[in-house]
Scaffold this motif. Sequence first.
Motif, PDB file in Angstrom:
ATOM      1  N   UNK A  18      29.232 -32.266  46.205  1.00 44.36           N
ATOM      2  CA  UNK A  18      29.737 -30.772  45.562  1.00 44.36           C
ATOM      3  C   UNK A  18      28.969 -30.487  44.323  1.00 44.36           C
ATOM      4  N   UNK A  19      28.354 -31.548  43.426  1.00 46.78           N
ATOM      5  CA  UNK A  19      27.919 -31.292  42.190  1.00 46.78           C
ATOM      6  C   UNK A  19      27.119 -30.046  42.045  1.00 46.78           C
ATOM      7  N   UNK A  20      27.053 -29.386  40.899  1.00 48.69           N
ATOM      8  CA  UNK A  20      26.376 -28.287  40.564  1.00 48.69           C
ATOM      9  C   UNK A  20      25.876 -28.665  39.061  1.00 48.69           C
ATOM     10  N   UNK A  21      24.503 -28.283  39.081  1.00 52.89           N
ATOM     11  CA  UNK A  21      23.823 -28.693  37.772  1.00 52.89           C
ATOM     12  C   UNK A  21      23.119 -27.373  37.374  1.00 52.89           C
ATOM     13  N   UNK A  22      23.019 -27.254  36.112  1.00 50.41           N
ATOM     14  CA  UNK A  22      22.188 -25.854  35.604  1.00 50.41           C
ATOM     15  C   UNK A  22      21.257 -26.456  34.463  1.00 50.41           C
ATOM     16  N   UNK A  23      20.105 -26.154  34.363  1.00 52.18           N
ATOM     17  CA  UNK A  23      19.210 -26.798  33.389  1.00 52.18           C
ATOM     18  C   UNK A  23      19.472 -26.321  31.950  1.00 52.18           C
ATOM     19  N   UNK A  24      19.221 -27.383  31.086  1.00 51.55           N
ATOM     20  CA  UNK A  24      19.093 -27.019  29.772  1.00 51.55           C
ATOM     21  C   UNK A  24      18.290 -26.109  29.237  1.00 51.55           C
ATOM     22  N   UNK A  25      18.721 -25.062  28.618  1.00 49.76           N
ATOM     23  CA  UNK A  25      17.581 -24.098  28.074  1.00 49.76           C
ATOM     24  C   UNK A  25      17.003 -24.476  26.952  1.00 49.76           C
ATOM     25  N   UNK A  37      25.731 -30.984  34.009  1.00 49.52           N
ATOM     26  CA  UNK A  37      26.738 -30.714  35.208  1.00 49.52           C
ATOM     27  C   UNK A  37      27.997 -29.817  34.953  1.00 49.52           C
ATOM     28  N   UNK A  38      28.329 -29.044  35.975  1.00 48.24           N
ATOM     29  CA  UNK A  38      29.456 -28.170  35.935  1.00 48.24           C
ATOM     30  C   UNK A  38      30.594 -28.965  36.413  1.00 48.24           C
ATOM     31  N   UNK A  39      31.555 -29.094  35.253  1.00 46.61           N
ATOM     32  CA  UNK A  39      32.587 -29.378  35.308  1.00 46.61           C
ATOM     33  C   UNK A  39      33.347 -29.119  36.659  1.00 46.61           C
ATOM     34  N   UNK A  40      33.466 -27.913  36.956  1.00 48.29           N
ATOM     35  CA  UNK A  40      34.343 -27.314  37.987  1.00 48.29           C
ATOM     36  C   UNK A  40      34.014 -27.798  39.466  1.00 48.29           C
ATOM     37  N   UNK A  77      10.533 -26.629  40.642  1.00 48.81           N
ATOM     38  CA  UNK A  77      11.273 -26.833  39.211  1.00 48.81           C
ATOM     39  C   UNK A  77      12.697 -26.925  39.145  1.00 48.81           C
ATOM     40  N   UNK A  78      13.397 -26.281  40.121  1.00 48.61           N
ATOM     41  CA  UNK A  78      14.804 -26.313  40.187  1.00 48.61           C
ATOM     42  C   UNK A  78      15.138 -26.735  41.591  1.00 48.61           C
ATOM     43  N   UNK A  79      14.562 -27.798  42.304  1.00 48.52           N
ATOM     44  CA  UNK A  79      14.444 -28.061  43.653  1.00 48.52           C
ATOM     45  C   UNK A  79      16.002 -28.627  44.084  1.00 48.52           C
ATOM     46  N   UNK A  80      16.454 -28.055  45.192  1.00 45.53           N
ATOM     47  CA  UNK A  80      17.698 -28.295  45.740  1.00 45.53           C
ATOM     48  C   UNK A  80      17.792 -28.507  47.273  1.00 45.53           C
ATOM     49  N   UNK A  81      18.223 -29.666  47.821  1.00 46.66           N
ATOM     50  CA  UNK A  81      18.401 -29.648  49.330  1.00 46.66           C
ATOM     51  C   UNK A  81      19.586 -30.464  49.673  1.00 46.66           C
ATOM     52  N   UNK A  82      20.120 -30.247  50.844  1.00 51.47           N
ATOM     53  CA  UNK A  82      21.150 -31.177  51.447  1.00 51.47           C
ATOM     54  C   UNK A  82      20.603 -32.098  52.275  1.00 51.47           C
ATOM     55  N   UNK A  88      34.261 -35.907  28.981  1.00 51.78           N
ATOM     56  CA  UNK A  88      32.914 -35.531  28.433  1.00 51.78           C
ATOM     57  C   UNK A  88      32.145 -34.223  28.880  1.00 51.78           C
ATOM     58  N   UNK A  89      32.658 -33.734  30.109  1.00 52.73           N
ATOM     59  CA  UNK A  89      31.864 -32.814  30.502  1.00 52.73           C
ATOM     60  C   UNK A  89      32.597 -31.205  30.123  1.00 52.73           C
ATOM     61  N   UNK A  90      31.395 -30.632  29.219  1.00 52.09           N
ATOM     62  CA  UNK A  90      32.152 -29.505  28.473  1.00 52.09           C
ATOM     63  C   UNK A  90      31.098 -28.460  28.616  1.00 52.09           C
ATOM     64  N   UNK A  91      30.421 -28.348  29.632  1.00 51.63           N
ATOM     65  CA  UNK A  91      29.365 -27.332  29.768  1.00 51.63           C
ATOM     66  C   UNK A  91      28.082 -27.166  28.939  1.00 51.63           C
ATOM     67  N   UNK A  92      28.219 -28.184  28.051  1.00 48.48           N
ATOM     68  CA  UNK A  92      27.128 -28.058  26.961  1.00 48.48           C
ATOM     69  C   UNK A  92      26.231 -29.439  26.745  1.00 48.48           C
ATOM     70  N   UNK A  93      27.011 -30.566  26.970  1.00 47.69           N
ATOM     71  CA  UNK A  93      26.447 -31.723  27.173  1.00 47.69           C
ATOM     72  C   UNK A  93      25.620 -32.023  28.361  1.00 47.69           C
ATOM     73  N   UNK A  94      24.148 -32.420  28.369  1.00 52.71           N
ATOM     74  CA  UNK A  94      23.587 -32.941  29.443  1.00 52.71           C
ATOM     75  C   UNK A  94      23.959 -33.956  30.034  1.00 52.71           C
ATOM     76  N   UNK A  95      23.513 -34.265  31.532  1.00 53.64           N
ATOM     77  CA  UNK A  95      23.991 -35.592  32.380  1.00 53.64           C
ATOM     78  C   UNK A  95      23.659 -36.694  31.112  1.00 53.64           C
TER      79      UNK A  95
END
Length: 581
Positions: free
Chosen positions: A574-581, A459-462, A325-330, A518-525
């Motif tokens: 390098x991109x990091x994402x978090x799911x919209x709660x 997306x995490x802006x940092x 459900x929150x899958x990641x791989x390189x 546009x990336x502010x930690x609130x907006x989704x991709x």
Amino acid sequence: MSTMERLQQMLYRIDGKGYRAYKDIQGQYDFSSFLLAIDHVQGDPFAALSKIRVRVPMHRAQLPAPLYSTATRRLALEDFLTRQLHRAIGQVVDGGRGSGKSGLIRIDAGHQEVLKRTAVVLQGDWVEARLEAGLPARGRAVMARQAEAMLCRELPRIVEKGLYWQNTPQQEALEFIACVENYTAIRKQLAEQELVAFVADGSILPRESGATDRPMRARDAVAFKAPESLRCTMKVPNPVEGQSEITGLGIPTGVTVIVGGGYHGKSTLLQALERGVYPHVPGDGRERVVTHWDAVKVRAEDGRRVENVNISPFISNLPYGRSTQNFGTDDASGSTSQAANIIEALEAGAQLLLLDEDTSATNFMVRDARMQNLVHKEHEPITPFLDRVRALYDELGVSTVLVMGGCGDYFDVADTVIMMQDYLPLDVTAEAKRIAQEHATKRVSEALTPLTDIAHRIPKRSSFDASRGRREVKIDARELDLIRFGEESINLRGVEQLIDFSQTRAVGNAIYLAQKKFMDGVRSLREIIDAMEAFFDEQGLDALDPFHRPGQHPGNFARPRKYEIAAAINRLRTVRMQHVQ
């Protein structure tokens, strides 16, 4: 403002000096019939070309206002003028005159597709062309006479041939605009007729070869002709061969399977549909192939990075209880990458998926009854696309067009089955359904859970860094499918609807613009790329240049779709994402 004579004097003054002396000529010059702006001078004759602009008052260019009175017409006329300038450069410019790139003049002209570009801009009072020039040098010394010939003799001739309506092949221009306008009119009718694509009768779909996108010669190709049961009619504002209506194949919404023997045109049709999201130039053979704007081609992509994607609709029950459900791989496998590509396309807003078995992971597409009996579902994490494609449409409203030459199990879930035979389409839906009934599959659907709404990510802006070395921003398009974003390389080989190098350049800069604006930690991709679409609609593409100042030269961008921008963001390692709660 200086004059052309002043430019000539400055060139003679720096003749024979070191190449950096060319910096002295940056500025604007009144050539009486047009304005020349030298915005940037290259550092040496081997560096990226110098950037210049020419702006012609409309009372001199005399381009008829009705030809750019709508957004569609403006797009077409700007593209046509860019091609005219490219043609004029070929007729006028002598070519290499010294070291490196000396003597070259270029403009960012397109190929078979008509794209929104920054190379030519039309306003009410003027038309502006953005070009690149290689200022001549012997070794690294200024060659003033050759530079004077380029800027003061060749350039005015290029402007006259390329931007003055009286010197334009006017009938060709009118046909070009009419072609793009007809394409746009057909696209608007797709939804009205519940279609996802249209292929006009008489279209030439095969290409000249695998190394070119030019059409096969008509005498060597089979002209497309729709089967009667799938033929539909489209009204066009500009008559084609005297007719205000054209006929062709209408591909309905739902699940469409394209079948047929090898080398009979299955993939050729799908490739035409991939490119049908863009207008084409007259004579391309695909200028009346029109596909839903929100169509995304999906394939397997071994080795790509996946970041926090909910691929559980397709892959679940991994060994050792690993969540998908929150899958990641390189280093994604073929099946995992294809699952992620589909979910990411849906997340971005895709309404039509295009797939070809030749570029898909076999175990992702289907598991037959024999394999199901040998490897039980509790030991198989993959839910085949076969068991989800119906729900994609029934529950999410997302259609699919799929090339499948080796598995008849898709007949059970298809709404329409088209067989390509000798490059001609046949409607074999009824026969495919009959075969499915007479030779019932013994496989069991492996979709054990309903297909829920697609999860969205922020997306995490940092996690975006465009800096390289001492440069705060360093973004390069190295190839059509490769972007260098800061220190990172973004591999886009699996993004098959990215079709122009200038789009790739725009995508790289769009990522930076998205991060900053546009990336502010609130907006989704999804919200970010939709906001960028609206921004481009309102502001144009000039702002894509991170160093752009109003009135200067951002003349080598072509507009990408939001799907290719999202795909590039998803492939930035390098991109990091978090799911919209």
